[in-house]
Design a protein around this motif. Structure first.
Motif, PDB file in Angstrom:
ATOM      1  N   MET A 130     -63.063-118.912 161.144  1.00 20.32           N
ATOM      2  CA  MET A 130     -61.762-118.313 161.447  1.00 20.32           C
ATOM      3  C   MET A 130     -60.747-118.667 160.379  1.00 20.32           C
ATOM      4  O   MET A 130     -60.661-119.809 159.950  1.00 20.32           O
ATOM      5  CB  MET A 130     -61.276-118.860 162.799  1.00 20.32           C
ATOM      6  CG  MET A 130     -60.029-118.191 163.297  1.00 20.32           C
ATOM      7  SD  MET A 130     -59.347-119.084 164.710  1.00 20.32           S
ATOM      8  CE  MET A 130     -57.781-119.584 164.013  1.00 20.32           C
ATOM      9  N   LYS A 131     -59.980-117.684 159.954  1.00 15.32           N
ATOM     10  CA  LYS A 131     -58.957-117.952 158.947  1.00 15.32           C
ATOM     11  C   LYS A 131     -57.727-118.541 159.619  1.00 15.32           C
ATOM     12  O   LYS A 131     -57.417-118.201 160.754  1.00 15.32           O
ATOM     13  CB  LYS A 131     -58.585-116.651 158.232  1.00 15.32           C
ATOM     14  CG  LYS A 131     -59.651-116.179 157.256  1.00 15.32           C
ATOM     15  CD  LYS A 131     -59.150-114.961 156.513  1.00 15.32           C
ATOM     16  CE  LYS A 131     -60.195-114.545 155.477  1.00 15.32           C
ATOM     17  NZ  LYS A 131     -59.819-113.309 154.813  1.00 15.32           N
ATOM     18  N   PRO A 132     -57.015-119.373 158.896  1.00 15.50           N
ATOM     19  CA  PRO A 132     -55.801-119.949 159.481  1.00 15.50           C
ATOM     20  C   PRO A 132     -54.690-118.922 159.524  1.00 15.50           C
ATOM     21  O   PRO A 132     -53.806-118.888 158.681  1.00 15.50           O
ATOM     22  CB  PRO A 132     -55.472-121.111 158.533  1.00 15.50           C
ATOM     23  CG  PRO A 132     -56.069-120.733 157.234  1.00 15.50           C
ATOM     24  CD  PRO A 132     -57.278-119.892 157.549  1.00 15.50           C
ATOM     25  N   HIS A 177     -53.204-117.725 162.689  1.00 13.98           N
ATOM     26  CA  HIS A 177     -52.472-117.618 163.946  1.00 13.98           C
ATOM     27  C   HIS A 177     -50.980-117.857 163.730  1.00 13.98           C
ATOM     28  O   HIS A 177     -50.585-118.808 163.078  1.00 13.98           O
ATOM     29  CB  HIS A 177     -53.011-118.647 164.946  1.00 13.98           C
ATOM     30  CG  HIS A 177     -52.271-118.630 166.249  1.00 13.98           C
ATOM     31  ND1 HIS A 177     -52.464-117.653 167.195  1.00 13.98           N
ATOM     32  CD2 HIS A 177     -51.310-119.445 166.738  1.00 13.98           C
ATOM     33  CE1 HIS A 177     -51.665-117.888 168.234  1.00 13.98           C
ATOM     34  NE2 HIS A 177     -50.961-118.973 167.979  1.00 13.98           N
ATOM     35  N   HIS A 209     -59.038-131.233 161.936  1.00 17.60           N
ATOM     36  CA  HIS A 209     -58.805-129.855 161.490  1.00 17.60           C
ATOM     37  C   HIS A 209     -60.110-129.054 161.496  1.00 17.60           C
ATOM     38  O   HIS A 209     -60.185-127.943 162.030  1.00 17.60           O
ATOM     39  CB  HIS A 209     -58.198-129.921 160.077  1.00 17.60           C
ATOM     40  CG  HIS A 209     -58.036-128.607 159.400  1.00 17.60           C
ATOM     41  ND1 HIS A 209     -59.037-128.037 158.630  1.00 17.60           N
ATOM     42  CD2 HIS A 209     -56.994-127.751 159.359  1.00 17.60           C
ATOM     43  CE1 HIS A 209     -58.599-126.879 158.159  1.00 17.60           C
ATOM     44  NE2 HIS A 209     -57.372-126.676 158.584  1.00 17.60           N
ATOM     45  N   ASP A 210     -61.149-129.633 160.917  1.00 18.75           N
ATOM     46  CA  ASP A 210     -62.422-128.907 160.792  1.00 18.75           C
ATOM     47  C   ASP A 210     -63.093-128.736 162.153  1.00 18.75           C
ATOM     48  O   ASP A 210     -63.650-127.688 162.448  1.00 18.75           O
ATOM     49  CB  ASP A 210     -63.370-129.663 159.841  1.00 18.75           C
ATOM     50  CG  ASP A 210     -62.859-129.639 158.408  1.00 18.75           C
ATOM     51  OD1 ASP A 210     -61.883-128.895 158.132  1.00 18.75           O
ATOM     52  OD2 ASP A 210     -63.408-130.379 157.564  1.00 18.75           O
ATOM     53  N   ARG A 241     -61.579-126.079 164.431  1.00 17.00           N
ATOM     54  CA  ARG A 241     -61.876-124.750 163.906  1.00 17.00           C
ATOM     55  C   ARG A 241     -63.325-124.363 164.208  1.00 17.00           C
ATOM     56  O   ARG A 241     -63.599-123.280 164.709  1.00 17.00           O
ATOM     57  CB  ARG A 241     -61.627-124.726 162.394  1.00 17.00           C
ATOM     58  CG  ARG A 241     -61.879-123.370 161.783  1.00 17.00           C
ATOM     59  CD  ARG A 241     -61.533-123.338 160.330  1.00 17.00           C
ATOM     60  NE  ARG A 241     -60.100-123.513 160.107  1.00 17.00           N
ATOM     61  CZ  ARG A 241     -59.516-123.300 158.937  1.00 17.00           C
ATOM     62  NH1 ARG A 241     -60.223-122.925 157.897  1.00 17.00           N
ATOM     63  NH2 ARG A 241     -58.227-123.448 158.799  1.00 17.00           N
ATOM     64  N   GLU A 242     -64.230-125.293 163.912  1.00 21.16           N
ATOM     65  CA  GLU A 242     -65.655-124.978 164.081  1.00 21.16           C
ATOM     66  C   GLU A 242     -66.047-124.870 165.560  1.00 21.16           C
ATOM     67  O   GLU A 242     -66.794-123.971 165.937  1.00 21.16           O
ATOM     68  CB  GLU A 242     -66.496-126.067 163.403  1.00 21.16           C
ATOM     69  CG  GLU A 242     -66.436-125.986 161.884  1.00 21.16           C
ATOM     70  CD  GLU A 242     -66.776-127.322 161.214  1.00 21.16           C
ATOM     71  OE1 GLU A 242     -67.299-128.223 161.903  1.00 21.16           O
ATOM     72  OE2 GLU A 242     -66.487-127.443 160.007  1.00 21.16           O
ATOM     73  N   GLY A 272     -62.762-122.407 167.391  1.00 23.95           N
ATOM     74  CA  GLY A 272     -62.133-121.272 166.711  1.00 23.95           C
ATOM     75  C   GLY A 272     -60.623-121.395 166.704  1.00 23.95           C
ATOM     76  O   GLY A 272     -59.896-120.396 166.700  1.00 23.95           O
ATOM     77  N   ALA A 273     -60.145-122.616 166.738  1.00 21.92           N
ATOM     78  CA  ALA A 273     -58.702-122.846 166.850  1.00 21.92           C
ATOM     79  C   ALA A 273     -58.156-123.438 165.557  1.00 21.92           C
ATOM     80  O   ALA A 273     -58.899-123.906 164.701  1.00 21.92           O
ATOM     81  CB  ALA A 273     -58.424-123.813 167.995  1.00 21.92           C
ATOM     82  N   GLU A 274     -56.852-123.380 165.447  1.00 19.10           N
ATOM     83  CA  GLU A 274     -56.203-124.032 164.316  1.00 19.10           C
ATOM     84  C   GLU A 274     -55.713-125.399 164.734  1.00 19.10           C
ATOM     85  O   GLU A 274     -55.317-125.608 165.886  1.00 19.10           O
ATOM     86  CB  GLU A 274     -55.024-123.190 163.847  1.00 19.10           C
ATOM     87  CG  GLU A 274     -55.462-122.002 163.049  1.00 19.10           C
ATOM     88  CD  GLU A 274     -54.318-121.489 162.198  1.00 19.10           C
ATOM     89  OE1 GLU A 274     -53.861-122.226 161.314  1.00 19.10           O
ATOM     90  OE2 GLU A 274     -53.876-120.361 162.453  1.00 19.10           O
ATOM     91  N   ALA A 275     -55.724-126.309 163.769  1.00 12.49           N
ATOM     92  CA  ALA A 275     -55.229-127.652 164.058  1.00 12.49           C
ATOM     93  C   ALA A 275     -53.711-127.663 163.972  1.00 12.49           C
ATOM     94  O   ALA A 275     -53.126-127.040 163.101  1.00 12.49           O
ATOM     95  CB  ALA A 275     -55.805-128.640 163.047  1.00 12.49           C
TER      96      ALA A 275
END
Lengths: 363, 303
Positions: free
Chosen positions: B1-3, B5, B177-178, B181-182, B185-188
């Motif tokens: 997922m790209k950051p 949001h 952070h990683d 996301r992994e 599918g969320a942003e930190a």
């Protein structure tokens, strides 16, 4: 604070809960060079070395013998304080020691004398003295705006021991465990700070609620030579609070005040020239207006403020600042009086058991 | 997922539900009494939703799981609702460490029966210094209550962010952070009281354009480094700031407080907590008005 200013070369011993918090704060301080840390837990020091690059020791003596230091921060269990402070002062180091200072007043007297002889800066971690609202309380009481102080009440409640289990050093009296050393010391130190040290105590109640070997609540009366009185009310088995909550109330002939971490409420019968900003009746001052900014924030400004104060004391040679060993010994003396005033009882054994059907019928 | 949001402009916080009030312990206790009834919390969240606030930024307090359950059971009623979990509820850990010691407390919070749990129980994981794996398991444990819900941003609470920041555990920010996301599918997101210092560290960890939630208010309350340093990073450094404590716990009047924050560069979101429909409406309207004014002034070409 500029980075070009001289730095204090410091080491830390004791990297437990409070120790890690201190470690984060001192490492972020621009005028501290944290040379090394020391803890008996090898896995903890391994993790710190690997992930944060902190040079670590498991042997305290070896660290002191190896590193060139100006100051030492001690955050070990309380029973270790006296020995470590002795070694640090003997080596000519300035010392910040976590509270309570020592468990034996005789040790404290010896260490106060040693610090004086060596002219070293000392400080004990009574962080409530660095909370803006309590500083304001002390200022107002000392100004005379409340008149003659005739009563003070210090309270500290919070959720530490909530079940009949747990096995850390905090559950052993000889190691400095129990609500008296953990919570009551803060409340006593605040009384000493804001109103002055009481001369004696009476009516000591030390109850174990859930603990086996230490008290979970402490109550006693405080007495001053001039006839003023006080009460100490401490309970670390109070689940209704999210975290330790400390409150100080002071009654004087001209008014009263109550301070907790958030606000300082002052009632004056009439205005006083020493506090022109306070009007007759209720006045409320909030933490937002009473708190100075700190360079790094973790859990509350007071933790950073007390470390910065120590660092500035070391840099300026201030040996009799806030919470120096002599003032912390005053708190230890009151603790010793409380310990002499009563042993730990278990109230559940004292209270009548709920009566069963047959005993209700025939008893 | 790209950051990618973009947080909403107005987010709803949870302090008022769990006895946190930075001005008054009495008020905190009164709120705690009122909100010990789950329905009282849900009524306020409903009121916020009806005022157009669809993001709930909440700690991982045990009681949040009850709130999550309600939203899971009523997805039709709140089709676009999203949670921003903020982990951990630090007092839970702090109290456990006091009671059990650090390592036993850690054991309590790690899932039973996992590979790591077994290793940890025998002392192996820590001996191998596998803190990354421990952090990932702790995140998973905290995220269980949100399963099935939309959680586009997952935050670390400021007590932990600032502890790691001060200690120098900077690599763990990257792990966090990683992993979010992994695995989700969320942003930190990072909550902090030390924004300028944290920005430097996140940048060094290769975390670009981070979501940072911190106190931003006109009087500099709990803004370490000072108002000027914050204004400078807002003007010069790319990040996605979320402003909290905008009213400085009530020390600044609402309009003045909100106007100040809405005028700052980059600030796109404000999080606030309130207990009544009237307060929610008033604050939301003030924010909407301030942003509308800003947008209008930005639309006028400089000349």
């Amino acid at each position: 604070m500029q980075s070009a200013q001289p730095k204090v070369r410091m080491a830390m011993v004791g990297l437990g809960k409070m120790g890690l918090s201190h470690l984060a704060i001192v490492r972020a301080h621009p005028q501290v060079e944290l040379v090394a840390g020391c803890d008996a837990s090898a896995y903890l020091t391994d993790v710190l070395e690997k992930h944060t690059g902190l040079k670590c020791y498991s042997d305290f003596d070896q660290m002191l013998a190896t590193e060139a230091l100006d100051a030492l921060l001690i955050a070990t269990p309380s029973k270790l304080h006296a020995g470590m402070v002795t070694q640090a002062l003997s080596r000519g180091l300035h010392v910040f020691c976590e509270k309570p200072f020592v468990l034996d007043v005789a040790d404290g007297e010896r260490l106060v004398a040693l610090a004086h002889e060596k002219q070293r800066v000392t400080q004990v971690g009574y962080h409530y003295r660095f909370v803006g609202t309590f500083q304001e309380a002390a200022r107002i009481v000392k100004s005379g705006a409340l008149g003659e102080i005739h009563h003070v009440r210090a309270e500290a409640y919070g959720p530490v021991v909530l079940r009949a289990k747990g096995g850390t050093w905090r559950s052993t009296q000889a190691e400095g465990g129990g609500a008296l050393y953990d919570y009551a010391c803060h409340a006593i130190d605040l009384v000493n700070f804001v109103v002055g040290k009481p001369d004696s105590v009476s009516g000591v109640v030390r109850h174990a609620v859930f603990s086996r070997d230490v008290e979970d609540e402490v109550y006693c009366s405080l007495h001053y030579r001039n006839g003023a009185s006080g009460q100490l009310c401490v309970n670390w088995s109070d689940e209704s609070l999210r975290k330790m909550s400390t409150k100080l109330s002071v009654w004087g002939t001209r008014g009263r005040l109550t301070a907790d971490r958030q606000e300082c409420q002052i009632y004056l019968r009439e205005p006083h020239t020493a506090t022109p900003e306070l009007k007759t009746g209720w006045n409320v001052k909030y933490t937002t207006e009473l708190t100075d900014e700190v360079w790094f924030y973790l859990r509350g400004e007071e933790y950073s403020a007390q470390i910065d104060y120590f660092v500035q004391s070391v840099l300026s040679g201030r040996t009799q600042g806030h919470s120096h060993f002599g003032s912390a010994l005053d708190t230890d003396r009151v603790v010793a009086q409380i310990l002499a005033g009563g042993s730990v009882a278990t109230p559940t054994e004292l209270m009548p058991k709920p009566r069963g059907f047959w005993s209700r019928l025939f008893g | 997922m790209k950051p990618s949001h973009t947080p909403d402009r107005v987010l709803f916080g949870d302090n008022q539900f769990f006895g946190v009030n930075h001005m008054s312990e009495e008020k905190a206790r009164a709120q705690q009494m009122r909100f010990q009834d789950l329905q009282a919390i849900l009524d306020v969240l409903d009121a916020a939703y009806q005022e157009g606030i669809r993001t709930f930024m909440c700690t991982t307090h045990d009681r949040v799981s009850e709130i999550c359950e309600h939203f899971r059971n009523n997805t039709a009623k709140y089709p676009d609702y999203q949670f921003y979990p903020c982990m951990p509820y630090a007092h839970k850990y702090a109290n456990a460490v006091t009671e059990h010691g650090m390592i036993d407390a850690l054991r309590l919070f790690l899932p039973e029966g996992g590979l790591l749990s077994g290793a940890l129980k025998s002392g192996l994981a820590l001996a191998q210094k596998d803190v990354d794996a421990i952090l990932r398991q702790l995140i998973d444990a905290e995220m269980k209550m949100f399963h099935g819900l939309n959680t586009p941003v997952i935050f670390i609470q400021n007590v932990i962010t600032d502890l790691l920041l001060g200690l120098g555990f900077h690599g763990l920010f990257r792990t966090f952070h990683d992993h979010v996301r992994e695995a989700y599918g969320a942003e930190a997101g990072f909550i902090t009281m030390n924004t300028p210092r944290l920005l430097d560290v996140l940048e060094a960890q290769g975390i670009a354009n981070p979501i940072i939630c911190s106190n931003i208010n006109k009087i500099g309350f709990r803004m370490c480094g000072g108002v000027a340093a914050y204004e400078k990073v807002l003007a010069e450094r790319p990040f996605r700031p979320i402003a909290m404590s905008v009213l400085a716990s009530g020390a600044i009047g609402p309009r003045e407080a909100i106007d100040y924050v809405c005028d700052l560069p980059q600030v796109q979101s404000i999080v606030f907590g309130a207990s009544s429909r009237a307060n929610i409406r008033q604050t939301k309207q003030l924010i909407d008005q301030a942003w509308a004014a800003r947008t209008a002034s930005e639309a006028v070409p400089a000349g």
